[in-house]
Design a protein around this motif. Structure first.
Motif, PDB file in Angstrom:
ATOM      1  N   GLN A  13     -11.948  45.870  17.975  1.00 54.14           N
ATOM      2  CA  GLN A  13     -12.901  44.885  17.922  1.00 54.14           C
ATOM      3  C   GLN A  13     -13.397  44.088  16.608  1.00 54.14           C
ATOM      4  N   LEU A  16     -10.376  42.409  14.990  1.00 56.94           N
ATOM      5  CA  LEU A  16     -10.179  41.118  15.604  1.00 56.94           C
ATOM      6  C   LEU A  16     -11.372  40.141  14.964  1.00 56.94           C
ATOM      7  N   ARG A  19     -10.280  39.057  11.578  1.00 57.25           N
ATOM      8  CA  ARG A  19      -8.840  38.707  11.602  1.00 57.25           C
ATOM      9  C   ARG A  19      -7.590  39.477  10.911  1.00 57.25           C
ATOM     10  N   VAL A  21      -6.217  41.929  12.337  1.00 59.02           N
ATOM     11  CA  VAL A  21      -4.827  41.907  13.451  1.00 59.02           C
ATOM     12  C   VAL A  21      -4.032  40.874  13.280  1.00 59.02           C
TER      13      VAL A  21
END
Length: 271
Positions: A13, A16, A19, A21
């Motif tokens: 999380q 994500l 940014r 990922v």
């Protein structure tokens, strides 16, 4: 196990939100697609399929890029949280310290695996949509490329954790991580090449050369992916007499030992 998965989900999380990922996936996909569109020219000259050429190109890219990405996302996993004060809060929960390392490792490895699969998979998809003739024989090598790239990432994520548990500051950890990348990706092979040239076969036998190659995970990765048809293209066919299972075992050991060392150091470290 549930605690480890909760920590892994937390890392995903955060990746994500930060940014990581998206950036990693886009970077790998862009470079892989570029190599795909530019790398099909040699196929007619060497008599190999386009997918074999792409495997060689992506292997050469991964040796430099995957360790760097892995170290970037892992070098401050512990020391960074300690500086932000979140590590003390995390350790206030009823969990063992090895679970923190294991959960973070799974989460970061999942991020890298997703980026590798989507990024390199996009290159294979583009190649298949363009001209899929003669690609069937190359799929096992391409699958091996993706799997071994993830394993190579696991090695350097584990090394990054060891650096993060030993360093006292994020800046120090970052500097050490860059140094580790330079040693394994550039310096070691240059030193080994210099040794072989100077020795000229007098002392460095085939068995010793194999051992020296296994002391560097990036060399094990190269040898694993540049055998067979890919070896004919890259010029590395017959470079060493190591089997694929031995190379995979070496990479797995390279991931396990630093990870275990990081858990040991972290268990004795003050938050």
């Amino acid at each position: 196990m549930r605690t480890i998965l909760v920590i892994a989900r937390k890392e995903i999380q955060e990746g994500l939100r930060n940014r990581w990922v998206l950036a990693t996936t886009l970077l790998l996909a862009t470079l892989a697609l570029t190599l795909t569109f530019l790398g099909s020219a040699p196929t007619g000259n060497v008599g190999a399929s386009a997918l074999d050429v792409i495997v060689v190109s992506l292997s050469s890219l991964s040796v430099f890029l995957v360790p760097l990405i892995a170290l970037l996302i892992s070098h401050d996993a512990i020391v960074g949280e300690a500086e932000r004060g979140t590590l003390l809060l995390l350790l206030s929960y009823p969990l063992a310290r090895f679970q923190v390392i294991a959960g973070k490792f799974i989460g970061h490895l999942a991020i890298l695996a997703f980026a590798t699969l989507i990024g390199y998979g996009a290159a294979a998809l583009a190649l298949g949509l363009g001209d899929g003739a003669g690609l069937a024989a190359g799929w096992p090598a391409f699958a091996l490329l993706i799997g071994s790239s993830v394993l190579l990432g696991a090695v350097f994520i584990a090394i990054g954790y060891l650096v993060s548990t030993l360093a006292g500051e994020r800046g120090t950890a970052g500097g050490i991580a860059v140094g580790v990348w330079l040693v394994f990706v550039l310096v070691y092979d240059m030193a080994l090449l210099g040794l072989l040239v100077a020795d000229q076969g007098r002392t460095v036998t085939g068995g010793l050369l194999n051992a020296l190659l296994l002391l560097n995970p990036t060399d094990a990765y190269r040898l694993l992916n540049l055998g067979g048809e890919a070896g004919a293209i890259s010029g590395m066919a017959g470079a060493a007499s190591l089997s694929a299972p031995a190379l995979v075992a070496a990479l797995a050991l390279w991931a396990a030992l630093p990870l275990a060392a990081a858990m040991l150091v972290f268990s004795r470290r003050e938050a």
